[in-house]
Scaffold this motif. Structure first.
Motif, mmCIF file in Angstrom:
data_model
loop_
_atom_site.group_PDB
_atom_site.id
_atom_site.type_symbol
_atom_site.label_atom_id
_atom_site.label_comp_id
_atom_site.label_asym_id
_atom_site.label_seq_id
_atom_site.Cartn_x
_atom_site.Cartn_y
_atom_site.Cartn_z
ATOM 1 N N GLY A 9 0.914 -1.720 -0.155
ATOM 2 C CA GLY A 9 0.038 -0.276 -0.232
ATOM 3 C C GLY A 9 0.572 1.199 0.212
ATOM 4 O O GLY A 9 0.557 2.334 -0.479
ATOM 5 N N ALA A 61 2.463 1.469 -3.262
ATOM 6 C CA ALA A 61 1.761 2.319 -4.311
ATOM 7 C C ALA A 61 0.814 3.344 -4.338
ATOM 8 O O ALA A 61 1.540 3.768 -4.919
ATOM 9 N N PHE A 62 1.199 4.232 -2.830
ATOM 10 C CA PHE A 62 0.741 5.067 -2.589
ATOM 11 C C PHE A 62 1.607 6.234 -2.974
ATOM 12 O O PHE A 62 1.869 6.923 -4.024
ATOM 13 N N ARG A 101 1.836 9.286 -6.718
ATOM 14 C CA ARG A 101 2.184 10.547 -6.239
ATOM 15 C C ARG A 101 3.078 11.103 -7.116
ATOM 16 O O ARG A 101 3.192 12.113 -7.004
ATOM 17 N N PHE A 129 -7.821 8.268 -2.249
ATOM 18 C CA PHE A 129 -6.613 7.793 -2.576
ATOM 19 C C PHE A 129 -6.769 7.189 -4.104
ATOM 20 O O PHE A 129 -6.670 7.225 -4.997
ATOM 21 N N GLY A 166 -7.187 8.348 -6.868
ATOM 22 C CA GLY A 166 -6.139 9.547 -7.377
ATOM 23 C C GLY A 166 -5.916 10.099 -6.361
ATOM 24 O O GLY A 166 -4.995 11.275 -6.137
#
Lengths: 430, 438
Positions: free
Chosen positions: A357, A360-361, A365, B90, B93
């Motif tokens: 997680g 991926a975040f 970004r 999230f 996006g």
């Protein structure tokens, strides 16, 4: 009371990772390179969403190319190129662009000088004609130089108001001691006051040559149109018979600590890196993980230290080296705790594998920032040109694919490589 | 020359309207206005939601309430906890942004066609039933207070606040936007909730969507998600033009900086005023670009200042032309002090009255204004923003497509008329180094 538009970046995050292929997956796919007979490198990307063309001229003539006695010449020259040519008087260059509804802007970095504008597509040749004239035939009139000198001194004074700018310059001074990369791009007040016309003329003569330029065109045009326009305007710029010499690579760094005077109390903790390579996306993700003021891992760790702490991080690749740095501003008595928090997070990133997680975040970004930058013609041209100055425009083209492929193990490996204590520097600004 | 200008406008207008189907406007069953601009070659879709809640709507609330509500809005709602909302943000996006401005509150999201419905659902839920609890409100207050502290150290912001307060005796735009630490402390969850339920109503909402989306999808989603967005609309205070101070005024501030920053303000029309297009060209003439009078006379000729120019913030009501200059007052052999800098800037702007511009100068300014406007429409978010903004402030969404032609139609007589009308009074503020910054 603005929210940061940069957060729009993450927009394009997860929802694009698993989608069918579209131009968002590779916004710069299809970019082509043509080398004119005189050595001008022409990079073209077709983007037909609006009848505009972004025109970027990049010259490998940054402050990193300055020889002894030329300190400040790169940036001074950038200013003087606007001040007339053999056939255009002072002000006529700006008039020419603004008559087209455009503006010509410029910037100087350690690796190059960059002149850029966006015009309606039917004005492409007119704009290129003015641009090549100013690059090839600047008047560099003594009177204009004297008029511009105090303006540059004002620019330097303005930079002193920006703690982040001071932290960046101080980190370069620490990481690249003894090399032109270690100097601020503007140089210092003494250099600006004593910069000679001979030094500026010599710098121009040595580096402003067709085989040292890249012209980037992005927008509503075809490759054929672009090549024809470039040939017509830049094609008769004669190539010197002398060869170009690359600046020396900075000497290997040693761990360093330094203190500088600044208007604000701040800290820069950084690491010298090798020249830009495949690890660039990984380092950008690490910068996001550490330094994003809203979602990064450092922000909640610094909050107990004080809500008045400001934070940022970035990876700055240069042609012959790079810097990864974390910047924080806060009261002087809090700086040691801030430095400890930074070092703690760095150790964690080296020790632990990120969760799926979190990975991926952070990737999302970082990718969002790239996609936001590449939404406009001007943004795409800048990405391509910056990559070309450092090595190859193709790095900008392949960036999203390389970023998407990153694994948690890749990231940990990049962290271990970059956060090398032997390459660490720390600068305290007070 | 006029043919060349019309050709320029004709070239640039497609860039503005993107050569795409026109905007479809509809109203939901409960009164929210929705604009949809499908763009078949766009890769993303932008959602801009405007709430008519700016400075005037704070008149019976502590200053900063609107900003706190905007910032706290996505902390949770009747159907989702704060954690679930964050997760949802999230998933679509991570880009749901809130922005509070003097004339409106704005929520934006740029996402993909596939995630549009989820993003739109999230926004609609917040509009209907945001939970402005203690944690969300406290976090919003903290963030806004931190930004206010940064603004208080920014010379341009400090000078801007000073001139706004001096130019208009009774303008709602005067003073610090977004509250002060003292007023923000009074924004409790109860105060925030009162503001939210008063102003976040369907009749006070404009939703503008552009990009890779169809009108049918938006219509269906709006019908499903906004059917219960049905609070009673509150009445806005009637607009009364502010009184311009008739005497030039001047203020001095100090900060720990290395440069002096001068801002000189003149009254200016708002967007809804018939003078707005002509005044936009006048602003370009005064300080738009490097061929403008301020750049030429102050920087090029006098060699003063790296940053010099002029801008007129686009506001619904009255605005101000802000001429600005930043310079180092301590340079050895410095040619100018604060008073001299102020006189130079004021005289340069007022020279538009004293020495009327020639046709050539006005043509450049028109081209600059039109070109700048076109360049401000390159992103899908911008193409959603502008029609929605104009619709919200009462100018109508078609104003976006009409403005370039209005700019192209500005004449020399128009420039002379607005110059004589608006450039009579000024307010100036200079922020000087306090020498601790050196």
């Amino acid at each position: 009371m603005l929210s940061r538009l940069s957060l729009l970046a993450a927009v394009l995050a997860l929802s694009y990772i698993a989608r069918p292929v579209s131009s968002l997956d590779a916004p710069l796919a299809g970019t082509r390179l043509t080398v004119l007979r005189n050595g001008v490198r022409l990079v073209v990307h077709e983007k037909h969403s609006a009848p505009l063309v972004a025109i970027d001229l990049w010259v490998r003539a940054g402050s990193g190319h300055e020889l002894k006695g030329e300190e400040g010449a790169a940036h001074f020259l950038e200013h003087l190129l606007f001040k007339g040519t053999a056939k255009r008087g002072p002000g006529e260059i700006d008039d020419a662009f603004e008559d087209l509804g455009a503006q010509l802007a410029a910037s100087t970095t350690r690796d190059g000088a960059h002149f850029y504008t966006t015009v309606a597509k039917q004005h492409l040749e007119r704009a290129l004609d003015v641009l090549q004239d100013m690059a090839r035939n600047p008047a560099l009139a003594p009177g204009e130089m004297e008029r511009e000198r105090p303006v540059i001194l004002d620019e330097l004074a303005r930079d002193l108001n920006d703690w982040k700018r001071q932290a960046v310059d101080s980190s370069r001074a620490s990481a690249f001691a003894g090399h032109p990369y270690g100097r601020p791009v503007l140089a210092d007040a003494a250099s600006i006051k004593t910069a000679s016309r001979e030094a500026v003329v010599g710098f121009h003569r040595r580096l402003y040559r067709p085989d040292n330029c890249t012209l980037v065109l992005v927008g509503d045009l075809t490759e054929e149109t672009a090549v024809a326009a470039a040939e017509k305007t830049f094609g008769d710029w004669p190539r010197p018979s002398t060869s170009l010499t690359e600046p020396a690579t900075p000497a290997a760094s040693k761990p360093a600590r330094a203190e500088q005077t600044c208007g604000k109390s701040a800290l820069a903790v950084g690491f010298r890196t090798d020249p830009v390579s495949d690890s660039e996306p990984a380092l950008d993700v690490l910068a996001t993980l550490l330094g994003d003021p809203r979602t990064g891992r450092l922000a909640p760790k610094l909050l107990p230290i004080g809500a008045d702490v400001e934070l940022g991080a970035d990876y700055a690749p240069l042609r012959t080296a790079g810097i990864f740095a974390i910047y924080a501003a806060g009261p002087p008595e809090k700086l040691p705790r801030i430095a400890a928090a930074i070092d703690g997070e760095i150790r964690l990133l080296c020790r632990e594998i990120l969760s799926p997680g979190d990975l991926a975040f952070a990737k999302g970004r970082t990718l969002g920032g790239y996609l936001y930058d590449s939404e406009t013609c001007a943004g795409q041209a800048r990405l391509l040109g910056e990559a070309e100055m450092r090595g190859s425009y193709e790095d900008a083209v392949t960036y999203p694919a390389r970023l998407r492929k990153l694994t948690a193990a890749d990231l940990q490996g990049a962290a271990k490589a970059v956060f090398d204590p032997d390459r660490r520097f720390e600068v305290t600004l007070k | 020359m006029r043919c060349a200008l019309l050709a320029l406008v004709c070239a640039l207008i497609p860039a503005l309207v993107h050569a795409q189907p026109a905007i479809t406007r509809f109203t939901t069953a409960t009164g929210a206005r929705v604009l949809v601009r499908p763009e078949t070659d766009a890769d993303t879709v932008a959602i801009c939601v405007f709430i008519g809640a700016g400075v005037p709507e704070e008149s019976s609330f502590p200053s900063g309430t609107g900003a706190v509500v905007a910032r706290a809005l996505f902390g949770g709602n009747d159907n989702q906890s704060a954690e679930e909302v964050n997760h949802s943000i999230f998933d679509v996006g991570g880009s749901l942004e809130s922005l509070w401005k003097p004339d409106y509150t704005l929520f934006t999201c740029v996402t993909s066609r596939h995630a549009f419905s989820d993003a739109f659902y999230l926004i609609c839920q917040a509009l209907k039933s945001a939970k402005l609890d203690e944690a969300a409100v406290a976090r919003a207050r903290r963030e806004i207070a931190a930004e206010a502290e940064k603004d208080a150290a920014d010379p341009f912001e400090v000078a801007g606040v000073a001139v706004r307060a001096r130019l208009y005796a009774d303008s709602p735009y005067a003073g610090a936007w977004g509250g002060t630490p003292a007023t923000l402390r009074r924004v409790t969850p109860e105060v925030a909730a009162r503001f939210f339920y008063r102003w976040y109503t369907p009749g006070n909402t404009v939703i503008s969507i552009a990009g890779d989306i169809s009108v049918d999808t938006v219509r269906e989603d709006a019908g499903n998600y906004l059917v219960d967005y049905n609070r009673r609309d509150a009445r806005h205070l009637p607009y009364a033009p502010s009184t311009v101070n008739t005497v030039d005024s001047h203020a001095v501030r100090t900060l720990p900086v290395h440069t002096s920053t001068l801002v000189a303000a003149f009254p200016a029309p708002g967007i809804r005023d018939a003078d707005y297009p002509a005044f936009s060209v006048l602003t370009a003439l005064a300080g738009g670009g490097k061929s403008a009078r301020l750049f030429r006379r102050v920087r090029d000729t006098a060699g003063i200042g790296y940053v010099v120019g002029a801008t007129t913030p686009p506001l619904a009501r009255e605005s101000q032309l802000l001429a600005f200059l930043e310079f180092d007052p301590s340079r050895a052999g410095a040619k100018i002090d604060s008073a001299g800098a102020e006189k130079l800037v004021l005289d340069t702007v007022r020279s538009i009255v004293a020495t009327p511009p020639a046709a050539r100068e006005i043509e450049r300014a028109r081209n600059f204004a039109i070109g700048s406007y076109a360049l401000a429409h390159q992103r899908v978010r911008e193409r959603a923003f502008y029609p929605g903004w104009y619709e919200m402030i009462g100018a109508g969404h078609t104003f976006d497509a009409e403005l370039p032609a209005k700019l192209a139609a500005v004449t020399t007589a128009d420039i002379q008329r607005v110059a004589a009308k608006y450039l009579r009074t000024s307010a100036a503020a200079i922020v000087e180094p306090d020498n601790h910054g050196r």
